[in-house]
Design a protein around this motif. Structure first.
Motif, PDB file in Angstrom:
ATOM      1  N   CYS A 111       0.849  -1.187   0.000  1.00  0.00           N
ATOM      2  CA  CYS A 111       0.000   0.000   0.000  1.00  0.00           C
ATOM      3  C   CYS A 111       0.886   1.239   0.000  1.00  0.00           C
ATOM      4  O   CYS A 111       1.699   1.424   0.921  1.00  0.00           O
ATOM      5  CB  CYS A 111      -0.909   0.002   1.220  1.00  0.00           C
ATOM      6  SG  CYS A 111      -1.912   1.504   1.366  1.00  0.00           S
ATOM      7  N   ARG A 127       1.072   3.431   3.223  1.00  0.00           N
ATOM      8  CA  ARG A 127       1.406   2.821   4.522  1.00  0.00           C
ATOM      9  C   ARG A 127       2.467   3.599   5.293  1.00  0.00           C
ATOM     10  O   ARG A 127       2.467   3.592   6.529  1.00  0.00           O
ATOM     11  CB  ARG A 127       1.874   1.377   4.322  1.00  0.00           C
ATOM     12  CG  ARG A 127       3.194   1.225   3.579  1.00  0.00           C
ATOM     13  CD  ARG A 127       3.629  -0.228   3.485  1.00  0.00           C
ATOM     14  NE  ARG A 127       4.858  -0.369   2.721  1.00  0.00           N
ATOM     15  CZ  ARG A 127       6.070  -0.141   3.216  1.00  0.00           C
ATOM     16  NH1 ARG A 127       6.228   0.236   4.470  1.00  0.00           N
ATOM     17  NH2 ARG A 127       7.134  -0.283   2.443  1.00  0.00           N
ATOM     18  N   CYS A 184       0.453   6.176   7.148  1.00  0.00           N
ATOM     19  CA  CYS A 184      -0.841   5.740   7.669  1.00  0.00           C
ATOM     20  C   CYS A 184      -0.779   5.472   9.170  1.00  0.00           C
ATOM     21  O   CYS A 184       0.060   4.676   9.628  1.00  0.00           O
ATOM     22  CB  CYS A 184      -1.295   4.479   6.941  1.00  0.00           C
ATOM     23  SG  CYS A 184      -2.905   3.872   7.491  1.00  0.00           S
ATOM     24  N   ALA A 192      -1.433   1.593   9.850  1.00  0.00           N
ATOM     25  CA  ALA A 192      -0.700   0.588   9.078  1.00  0.00           C
ATOM     26  C   ALA A 192      -0.245  -0.572   9.961  1.00  0.00           C
ATOM     27  O   ALA A 192       0.105  -0.393  11.130  1.00  0.00           O
ATOM     28  CB  ALA A 192       0.494   1.230   8.402  1.00  0.00           C
ATOM     29  N   CYS A 212       0.578  -4.533   5.431  1.00  0.00           N
ATOM     30  CA  CYS A 212       0.370  -3.494   4.423  1.00  0.00           C
ATOM     31  C   CYS A 212       1.550  -3.378   3.465  1.00  0.00           C
ATOM     32  O   CYS A 212       1.392  -2.886   2.344  1.00  0.00           O
ATOM     33  CB  CYS A 212       0.128  -2.140   5.096  1.00  0.00           C
ATOM     34  SG  CYS A 212      -1.381  -2.080   6.091  1.00  0.00           S
ATOM     35  N   CYS A 220      -8.053  -0.909   1.081  1.00  0.00           N
ATOM     36  CA  CYS A 220      -7.396  -1.000   2.385  1.00  0.00           C
ATOM     37  C   CYS A 220      -7.660  -2.377   2.965  1.00  0.00           C
ATOM     38  O   CYS A 220      -8.824  -2.777   3.082  1.00  0.00           O
ATOM     39  CB  CYS A 220      -7.915   0.088   3.328  1.00  0.00           C
ATOM     40  SG  CYS A 220      -7.167   0.050   4.975  1.00  0.00           S
TER      41      CYS A 220
END
Length: 330
Positions: A291, A294, A297, A300, A304, A322
């Motif tokens: 992702c 991440r 985030c 996370a 991820c 997600c």
């Protein structure tokens, strides 16, 4: 100019269907800028879709690639069933009348050496829409349509404010009677009070002319006011998309939550939970594994980093990319 009436069935049919849009730019030492990666969304006829994200999210590149102002690397853009990306340069010219753009900067997008009549009339000349008195009448009609005086046709761009210049840019885009317009952050360079006027104008024009709009912005509060559906992008990928009411009422992706938390709320009784984003958006030359969000985030987890989350449907046309916030994990 007559008011457009769009049948209910046509409203449900995508005028534009973007499928797997990807755009890469070459960089130094053989490296690649991953500007847009595997972006997909539909724009229903007569609707407005907001494409939202921070600077560097790829939203402007996506808009320009759809119009073939930059050539896409991969994907499809089906406009009324025809893949724009498969057309030759000559074939694409026949679609230019149907596809127009309003640029972000109202100061640099107008030629300072040309009078307004020539700026708007240039599009008419290129398409052979009108000549002589008919051309002048059409320019006057377009100026009136965007709330300006026909007398402004004889002036130069420097004689106008930023909001007036953007109205001229909108008039230029409307000159060839397009079906679809990409509005590339058309109010971001304007004062807040002027932003509202231009947004109201775009909303009125869409209803009156039956326009279909792709509205690019970094401000979710602007998008909430104007758009029917919202596509949230981060570092070239779609994080979340769906109907405006669902996305604003119940955002699923941590990035959407963070953007909403920073958007101003006009109602003092409404409060939003602050979501802290640390660091800057990574370089599209070297995006994070898994992702792409991440690294910033707040939610996370280790998983991820190991997979690119698919854009899963979570109900009601709402999609989220997600692994912690899709319909399989809630």
């Amino acid at each position: 100019m007559s008011v457009a009436v769009i049948p209910d069935q046509a409203q449900a049919t995508p005028l534009l269907s973007v499928q797997g849009l990807t755009k890469h730019f070459p960089a130094r030492n053989g490296r690649i800028v991953h500007a847009v990666e595997d972006v997909s969304f539909d724009v229903r006829r007569g609707s407005t879709v907001g494409l939202v994200g921070e600077s560097g999210s790829g939203k402007t590149t996506a808009g320009r690639a759809i119009l073939r102002l930059v050539e896409p690397t991969a994907g499809k853009a089906l406009f009324d069933g025809v893949d724009l990306f498969s057309l030759s340069a000559r074939e694409m010219r026949t679609y230019r009348q149907k596809l127009q753009i309003v640029f972000q900067d109202p100061f640099s997008s107008l030629n300072p050496r040309m009078r307004i009549a020539a700026i708007i009339g240039e599009a008419l000349d290129a398409r052979g829409f009108a000549r002589g008195k008919r051309r002048a009448d059409r320019v006057a009609e377009l100026l009136a349509l965007v709330g300006l005086s026909p007398d402004h046709a004889s002036r130069y761009p420097h004689e106008f404010s930023g909001g007036q210049r953007q109205r001229i840019g909108i008039a230029r885009a409307l000159a060839v009677e397009p079906e679809f317009i990409v509005a590339d952050e058309p109010v971001s360079a304007l004062d807040v009070s002027v932003q509202a006027q231009v947004l109201n104008l775009l909303g009125e024009l869409q209803k009156r002319l039956g326009l279909t709009l792709l509205f690019i912005a970094h401000d979710l509060s602007v998008v909430e006011y104007l758009c029917d559906e919202v596509v949230v992008m981060y570092l070239g990928r779609v994080m979340e998309r769906g109907p405006r009411r669902l996305l604003y009422a119940a955002p699923r992706h941590p990035y959407t939550k963070a953007l909403l938390a920073t958007a101003p709320v006009p109602d003092p009784t409404r409060r939003r939970t602050r979501v802290a984003l640390h660091g800057d958006i990574p370089s599209p030359i070297d995006p994070p594994s898994g992702c792409v969000f991440r690294t910033r985030c707040p939610e996370a987890i280790a998983a991820c980093a190991g997979m690119i989350p698919p854009l899963d449907h979570v109900g009601g046309g709402h999609h989220v990319a997600c692994i912690r916030h899709n319909d399989k994990t809630i």
